[in-house]
Design an enzyme around this catalytic site. Structure first.
Site, PDB file in Angstrom:
ATOM      1  CE  LYS A   1      39.080 119.370  34.403  1.00 29.65           C
ATOM      2  NZ  LYS A   1      40.283 119.711  33.686  1.00 29.65           N
TER       3      LYS A   1
ATOM      4  CG  HIS B   1      50.466 128.337  36.107  1.00 29.90           C
ATOM      5  ND1 HIS B   1      51.823 128.567  36.245  1.00 29.90           N
ATOM      6  CD2 HIS B   1      50.342 127.095  35.608  1.00 29.90           C
ATOM      7  CE1 HIS B   1      52.480 127.499  35.820  1.00 29.90           C
ATOM      8  NE2 HIS B   1      51.601 126.603  35.424  1.00 29.90           N
TER       9      HIS B   1
ATOM     10  N   GLY C   1      47.276 122.829  35.046  1.00 24.72           N
ATOM     11  CA  GLY C   1      47.880 123.738  34.075  1.00 24.72           C
ATOM     12  C   GLY C   1      48.843 123.107  33.096  1.00 24.72           C
TER      13      GLY C   1
ATOM     14  CG  MET D   1      48.134 117.781  29.794  1.00 22.23           C
ATOM     15  SD  MET D   1      47.395 116.149  29.992  1.00 22.23           S
ATOM     16  CE  MET D   1      46.575 116.293  31.567  1.00 22.23           C
TER      17      MET D   1
ATOM     18  CE1 TYR E   1      69.784  99.381  60.073  1.00 21.38           C
ATOM     19  CE2 TYR E   1      69.515  97.426  61.440  1.00 21.38           C
ATOM     20  CZ  TYR E   1      70.309  98.238  60.643  1.00 21.38           C
ATOM     21  OH  TYR E   1      71.627  97.915  60.422  1.00 21.38           O
TER      22      TYR E   1
ATOM     23  CB  CYS F   1      73.097 101.437  55.956  1.00 27.63           C
ATOM     24  SG  CYS F   1      74.413 100.485  55.165  1.00 27.63           S
TER      25      CYS F   1
ATOM     26  CB  SER G   1      74.161  96.775  57.640  1.00 25.91           C
ATOM     27  OG  SER G   1      73.833  98.055  57.138  1.00 25.91           O
TER      28      SER G   1
ATOM     29  NE  ARG H   1      35.983 122.882  31.227  1.00 26.99           N
ATOM     30  CZ  ARG H   1      36.241 124.003  31.905  1.00 26.99           C
ATOM     31  NH1 ARG H   1      37.286 124.070  32.702  1.00 26.99           N
ATOM     32  NH2 ARG H   1      35.460 125.051  31.801  1.00 26.99           N
TER      33      ARG H   1
ATOM     34  NE  ARG I   1      42.373 120.567  40.502  1.00 25.12           N
ATOM     35  CZ  ARG I   1      42.999 121.090  39.461  1.00 25.12           C
ATOM     36  NH1 ARG I   1      43.202 120.364  38.385  1.00 25.12           N
ATOM     37  NH2 ARG I   1      43.427 122.336  39.477  1.00 25.12           N
TER      38      ARG I   1
END
Length: 906
Positions: free
Chosen positions: A27, A489, A107, A109, A884, A864, A797, A98, A371
């Protein structure tokens, strides 16, 4: 040089800029940037995120003392630019306070508006503006917000309404009015008095009159809110570190509640739910920002197109709409033109969809925030691809804009069209967040959590949601609210979570006391089923059938883009032809783990498996294995066929044998009858298989080396299935994986059995086909001796579930007993079974890859374990040179995107 803790902005100048979001929060950085590019922003100052950390390290009094001089000087900066004075009754300046972390936390804080008012200042504000009603409306709002946020006056029980709202309802009931903006000046004065009285009675504290005391109370409360329960929960859900802290921005107040030429609103440069390139948003005349996002009043649409669409959803005819609910484009055309031009400017400046807050004060437009907007998974993909096609961003940026885990939302089920035609529509609301959701009604967040933990699917039904409902919203399948618009909200948070949400369904009447909701004469109680269509806003009675989503359009194009940049390919963990087909449709290029043990639990199979285990002679085991062979061959035939043309890595039997034997008397009696032996003999054999620590016992390659006939049977089944497919014209690529080796000799003995069995089979069948033999690296010793193992192993693997377990010494089955404490105390930052430990387990992987490839330069390496579908782990696998990753079918698109991002990031 003294550390700078406070940065000012205003009148087109700023000490900060957009790339300082880590220090100024999102912000604060964007308020500074908007000043620099000519967007009208009220002047103010931002206290840095570093001060937030100081606040929790040093304490409130020390930090207030450190900041005192800078804050007082910065207040004077605002006074100069606004030509008014903070706390002055003749020419008063009011401010808002703010929060603003570097990552958006909508929403979570606290915010406080109209700060600086007291009994004297409010009189001066009324005289200065010539608008007494406005002055007291601002005062009652300030006392309400400050009393809640700073002084802690909240409902005692969850069934109770907000104590301030209760007072407001009582005052409105005296005159029979419904809306807050219908109250007279005298009634607003009455509210101020009643609010202050309630605060004193319930908290024991007087409401502070000194504006500077009010300011410090608000600043400290915003810092405190960084550690409130909802903010902590949100950070855990979003992976936001607590050490980031929040900044605090203090701005001059501009007022949307000064009459019919004033307004407040929230808007988006594109549709946050669908991603369509449509400017949209909501506003309220004669209101302040909290009225829009809190859902207390249902707002009006900004564009005429949006207003027409909203009216259609609400079954409101055009005459009523245009007179009672005009869009800003119609009611305030000049302001709308300015707003539209600025939203286009901001999107082009940031090259991303913007979520903006604005206020109109007596015909002048002010921006309070911009934002990068929260968006659903489908919107995320569409916006990224559209910005790419429009030339605003390049391909690499488009890939980077997509969060891998949010792709999961594109794979959520949708309602079956046939079932929808038969469903009873109870009511319609606003399509706040798309998707299909079915579940049982609950009314409170803690109940949603409990019911979900007990295995229920729930829909949370509320009059409106608040930040305190976050945990319940996370547990629910969907959210339905009576109040609030597309920027309330409920809507914003649901979209960020990827939850289905219908908001502003005005026909629903919620009674928290008796836990029921009445919808056009139909009364539903807690536990009754409803279904929500977040794409249309429709609410249906009961359960409506769903079907799997299809991967098409922009999603398919994104996946093609991933393939263009990725080096690391994605396979799947699949034990059935169906799972293999699902994964292949999602772009998997092979199977990285096929677990053979999952195939043994069907009726006839489990009998033959148990017979093999319970036999105490080689002859008996071979007889049982001959029964299993055709079953195993058929299983492998289906999987190899489904993954035709791609490698299929099949792991030989891994779990301890005791997992397959009957431990109940009925099952033991059945096996005794099947094998023609006594129950006592079966029980003796079952008992002999019992182990104190089975995960480190007789399992994996130890089974194959003890009973090589098991390896022979499985090799026969795999390769005979592949031979049959080859004869039928298919292109099978089997890989046979030896599990759980720690010593090279364990692998070598198993490989010898596999190769000899294959040679005999090929000779017998008169046909040969290529196949590879490799191993699963899941024991630290195997990683450290990988150069020896790679002499005969053709691929590695990494089974990171067991490798993590053995490296940490944590049982993955028992870690839940202490993991929450470890996370709270920051002994661990994340669950190592969900996110790969790159420093420890990852180092073992790195060592094994390097050593293995010194021996065998073309050694194929993959992963894996469950980590194969976790984005940060996938990126690590790319960095250490794996070929992979393999993951569950529905994680394949997520892994593909993470792999592409990893390749781009380097």
């Amino acid at each position: 040089m003294r550390e700078k803790r406070v940065y000012t902005f205003g009148n087109g100048k700023a000490e900060g800029k957009a790339d300082m979001r880590n220090l100024l929060g999102g912000k604060g950085a964007n308020l500074a940037e908007m000043n620099l590019i000519g967007v009208p922003v009220p002047p103010g100052f931002t206290i840095t995120t570093d001060v937030c950390n100081e606040y929790f390290e040093k304490g409130k009094s020390d930090v207030v003392a450190i900041l005192k001089e800078d804050v007082e000087r910065s207040v004077k900066h605002i006074e100069t630019l606004m030509n008014s004075k903070f706390g002055d009754s003749a020419n008063p300046l009011l401010v808002s306070v703010r929060s603003g972390a570097r990552a958006s936390m909508p929403g979570m804080m606290d915010t406080i508006l109209n700060l600086g008012l007291n009994d004297d200042v409010v009189v001066g504000l009324a005289k200065k503006t010539g608008n007494e009603r406005f002055a007291y409306d601002s005062y009652r709002r300030f006392v309400q917000m400050y009393g809640d946020v700073v002084m802690g006056l909240k409902p005692v029980n969850k069934e109770d309404i907000d104590p301030f709202e209760e007072i407001i309802q009582q005052v409105k009931a005296q005159r029979g009015i419904k809306l807050d903006n219908e109250m007279t000046t005298e009634e607003l004065k009455q509210l101020v008095s009643l609010f202050k009285k309630a605060i004193k009675e319930r908290t024991g504290q007087d409401f502070p009159n000194n504006p500077m005391d009010q300011l410090w109370g608000a600043i400290c409360s915003v810092f405190d809110s960084w550690m409130n329960d909802r903010a902590i929960l949100y950070r855990k859900m979003e992976g936001i570190p607590s050490e980031w802290g929040t900044a605090v921005s203090v701005m001059a107040m501009v007022f949307g509640n000064m009459g019919n030429t004033s307004a407040t609103g929230v808007c988006f440069s594109r549709d946050a739910a669908t991603g369509e390139n449509i400017f949209n948003g909501e506003y309220l005349v004669n209101a302040q920002g909290e009225d829009v996002v809190a859902g207390i009043r249902t707002p009006q649409q900004i564009t005429k197109e949006g207003s027409l669409r909203w009216a259609k959803q609400q079954d409101i005819n055009e005459d009523i709409r245009s007179s009672k609910y005009p869009s800003m484009e119609e009611a305030m055309p000049e302001i709308f033109g300015q707003l539209n031009a600025l939203q286009e400017k901001l999107e082009k400046h940031y090259h991303d969809m913007q979520d903006m807050e604005f206020t109109v004060q007596e015909g002048k437009l002010w921006f309070l925030q911009t934002r990068n907007g929260k968006r659903t998974g489908p919107a995320m993909v569409k916006i990224a691809m559209d910005l790419l096609y429009e030339g605003q961003i390049d391909e690499k940026t488009a890939l980077g804009r997509c969060e891998p885990n949010k792709l999961d939302e594109l794979l959520h089920p949708v309602f079956d069209k046939t079932a929808l035609k038969q469903a009873k529509v109870l009511t319609r609301g606003l399509p706040a967040s798309p998707g299909a959701a079915c579940g049982q009604i609950v009314f409170f967040a803690d109940d949603a959590e409990k019911w979900h933990a007990d295995g229920h699917q729930v829909i949370m039904v509320r009059i409106e949601t608040s930040p305190e409902d976050l945990a319940g919203m996370s547990a629910a399948e969907g959210i339905l609210t009576a109040r609030g618009g597309m920027t309330s909200h409920a809507a914003v948070v649901a979209r960020g979570m990827g939850k289905c949400c219908v908001s502003g369904a005005g026909a629903i009447n919620v009674d928290y006391k008796v836990r029921s909701v009445e919808i056009d004469g139909v009364i539903l109680k807690e536990g009754d089923y409803i279904s929500l269509n977040g794409s249309t806003g429709e609410v249906y009675l009961g359960q409506v059938n769903t079907k799997p989503a299809e991967v098409t359009g922009d999603f398919a194009e994104l996946m093609k883009l991933c393939d263009k940049y990725t080096r690391l390919v994605v396979r799947t963990n699949a034990d059935t032809p169906h799972d293999a087909e699902v994964a292949r449709n999602f772009g998997a290029v092979g199977i990285g783990l096929c677990r053979t043990e999952h195939m043994f639990f069907e009726n006839e199979k489990i009998k033959a498996m148990r017979e093999m285990i319970l036999s105490d002679t080689l002859e008996g085991r071979k007889k049982a294995l001959s029964k299993l062979l055709p079953y195993q061959k058929q299983d492998f035939y289906g999987i190899l066929k489904a993954m035709d043309g791609f490698p299929v890595n099949i792991r030989l039997l891994d779990p301890p044998l005791h997992e397959f034997v009957p431990h109940d008397l009925k099952g033991q009696e059945e096996m005794a009858k099947e094998m023609g032996v006594s129950v006592q003999k079966i029980q003796q054999r079952v008992n002999s298989l019992s182990e104190h620590n089975p995960m480190l016992g007789h399992r994996g390659c130890r089974l194959g080396n003890t009973y090589p006939e098991i390896t022979e049977m499985q090799t026969m089944a795999i390769l005979s299935a592949a031979i049959q497919l080859k004869k039928e014209g298919f292109d099978p690529h089997p890989e046979i994986m030896v599990p759980l080796i720690g010593i090279v000799n364990e692998f070598d003995l198993q490989e010898k059995v596999i190769r000899e069995t294959a040679a005999n089979l090929f000779k017998e069948e008169g046909i040969e086909l290529p196949f590879r033999v490799g191993t699963m690296i899941e024991i630290p010793r195997a990683a450290l001796t990988a150069d020896y193992i790679a002499k005969n192993a053709e691929y590695f693997s990494f089974g990171t579930n067991d490798l993590t377990q053995m490296t940490y010494g944590y049982s993955r089955d028992d870690i839940a007993s202490f993991l929450p404490v470890y996370l709270d105390k920051k002994i661990l930052n994340v669950d190592p079974f969900q996110v790969l430990d790159q420093k420890g387990v990852g180092e073992l992987i790195k060592i094994a890859v390097e050593k293995g490839r010194k021996t065998r330069p073309n050694l194929t390496c993959g992963i894996c374990g469950e980590h194969g579908g976790e984005p940060s782990s996938v990126k690590f696998c790319n960095r250490v040179g794996l070929n992979y990753v393999s993951c569950s079918p529905f994680r394949v698109p997520i892994a593909r995107l993470a792999a592409a991002q990893g390749a781009i990031e380097g």
